[in-house]
Design an enzyme around this catalytic site. Structure first.
Site, PDB file in Angstrom:
ATOM      1  NE  ARG A  55      -3.333   0.893  -0.307  1.00 49.56           N
ATOM      2  CZ  ARG A  55      -3.362   1.135  -1.772  1.00 49.56           C
ATOM      3  NH1 ARG A  55      -3.401   1.786  -2.538  1.00 49.56           N
ATOM      4  NH2 ARG A  55      -3.728   0.196  -2.864  1.00 49.56           N
ATOM      5  CE  LYS A  88      -2.201  27.964  -3.632  1.00 47.95           C
ATOM      6  NZ  LYS A  88      -3.049  28.722  -5.244  1.00 47.95           N
ATOM      7  CE  LYS A 131       2.113  33.974  -2.492  1.00 49.26           C
ATOM      8  NZ  LYS A 131       1.617  34.071  -3.394  1.00 49.26           N
ATOM      9  CD  GLU A 149       0.927  37.076  -5.151  1.00 45.40           C
ATOM     10  OE1 GLU A 149       1.161  36.460  -5.012  1.00 45.40           O
ATOM     11  OE2 GLU A 149       0.025  37.878  -4.182  1.00 45.40           O
ATOM     12  CG  ASP A 163      -1.875  36.641  -7.857  1.00 46.92           C
ATOM     13  OD1 ASP A 163      -2.137  35.727  -8.495  1.00 46.92           O
ATOM     14  OD2 ASP A 163      -2.648  36.475  -7.086  1.00 46.92           O
TER      15      ASP A 163
END
Length: 283
Positions: free
Chosen positions: A101, A136, A168, A198, A219
């Site tokens: 597994r 992410k 950001k 950004e 963005d």
């Protein structure tokens, strides 16, 4: 995935996954199989896709038992088809069943990412834009997921927070504006580091250009705004567009003219590629 990466990064994570699945013993397997029973099983594709993570799959078995042998009939990056035999696993039947597994979980996840990435790369064929991933990723899966993106034909954005400077919205807000954030980053960072910022408006784009950003991310802008931003930048910085980029909408971005398209969906939304270990029999 090279041997150094496997030893330094992948092995401890694979071992943790095995420990998660086997806290003391595999009670089901140990109840019905003797320690000296040897056997063989086949790795089969249950769907069409791009295979990625074969070395990780094999390592799940050999970390548990060095005597298990995995022989592949394909290599990472190959397109596989439903019903195709991809490998033969030979060794202790106890070890094969106990590691099954964990090995499949890694291989299915990585192959799903490679398959999804390949599909998007094909949609960009003929364009000069490069598809890249983001941070992410699934916790403790980044080394595997980012590798899978490259197998699918995509590229990697920064690996982690130590890997590059990306200012950001929250960084910009805390610094007091685009220009101030870039100036502070330039003063702090070694000269070999590129600085990416950004932006969400054309005014921010102008400020980023004037402050000397190396890369400007567009963005969540509209299509027309991104085209206007690229014209405004006019080659004075590399360009990247980002924001909810998926297989369903990426074709609409092909005429914008940015250098890079980043997509978190490559790692957070790719479905697994269905695979199975079957036909285990004694030798």
């Amino acid at each position: 995935m090279n041997n150094v990466t496997m030893k330094l990064q992948a092995d401890p994570l694979i071992l943790q996954a095995l420990q998660e699945d086997i806290t003391s013993e595999d009670v089901t397997t140990n109840a019905i199989l003797s320690e000296d029973g040897r056997g063989q099983a086949e790795l089969l594709a249950k769907d069409d896709g791009v295979i990625a993570g074969l070395a990780v799959f094999a390592r799940a078995f050999t970390l548990l038992d060095e005597g298990v042998e995995v022989r592949f009939t394909v290599k990472d990056g190959d397109t596989v088809h439903k019903g195709q035999k991809l490998a033969v696993v030979t060794g202790s039947m106890r070890s094969i069943l106990s590691a099954e597994r964990v090995g499949l979980n890694y291989l299915q996840r990585m192959s799903g990412i490679a398959t999804y990435t390949r599909q998007i790369v094909e949609l960009l064929r003929g364009s000069r834009m490069k598809l890249v991933d983001t941070r992410k990723t699934t916790p403790n899966m980044r080394v595997f997921e980012k590798y899978a993106v490259t197998v699918g034909g995509g590229g990697n954005h920064r690996y982690n927070l130590s890997d590059g400077i990306l200012l950001k919205d929250n960084h910009i807000g805390a610094a007091g504006g685009v220009g101030k954030a870039i100036a502070m980053a330039k003063a702090y960072a070694p000269f070999v580091r590129k600085i990416e910022v950004e932006t969400e408006t054309l005014d921010m784009v102008r400020e980023a250009v004037e402050a000397g950003a190396d890369i400007i991310m567009l963005d969540n802008m509209s299509h027309d705004m991104m085209k206007e931003a690229v014209a405004l930048i006019d080659g004075r910085a590399e360009t990247e567009c980002s924001g909810n980029v998926t297989k369903e909408n990426i074709a609409s971005l092909a005429d914008i003219g940015v250098d890079y398209i980043s997509s978190g969906a490559l790692t957070h939304s790719a479905p697994i590629l269905d695979l199975s270990l079957k036909n285990l029999h004694p030798l």
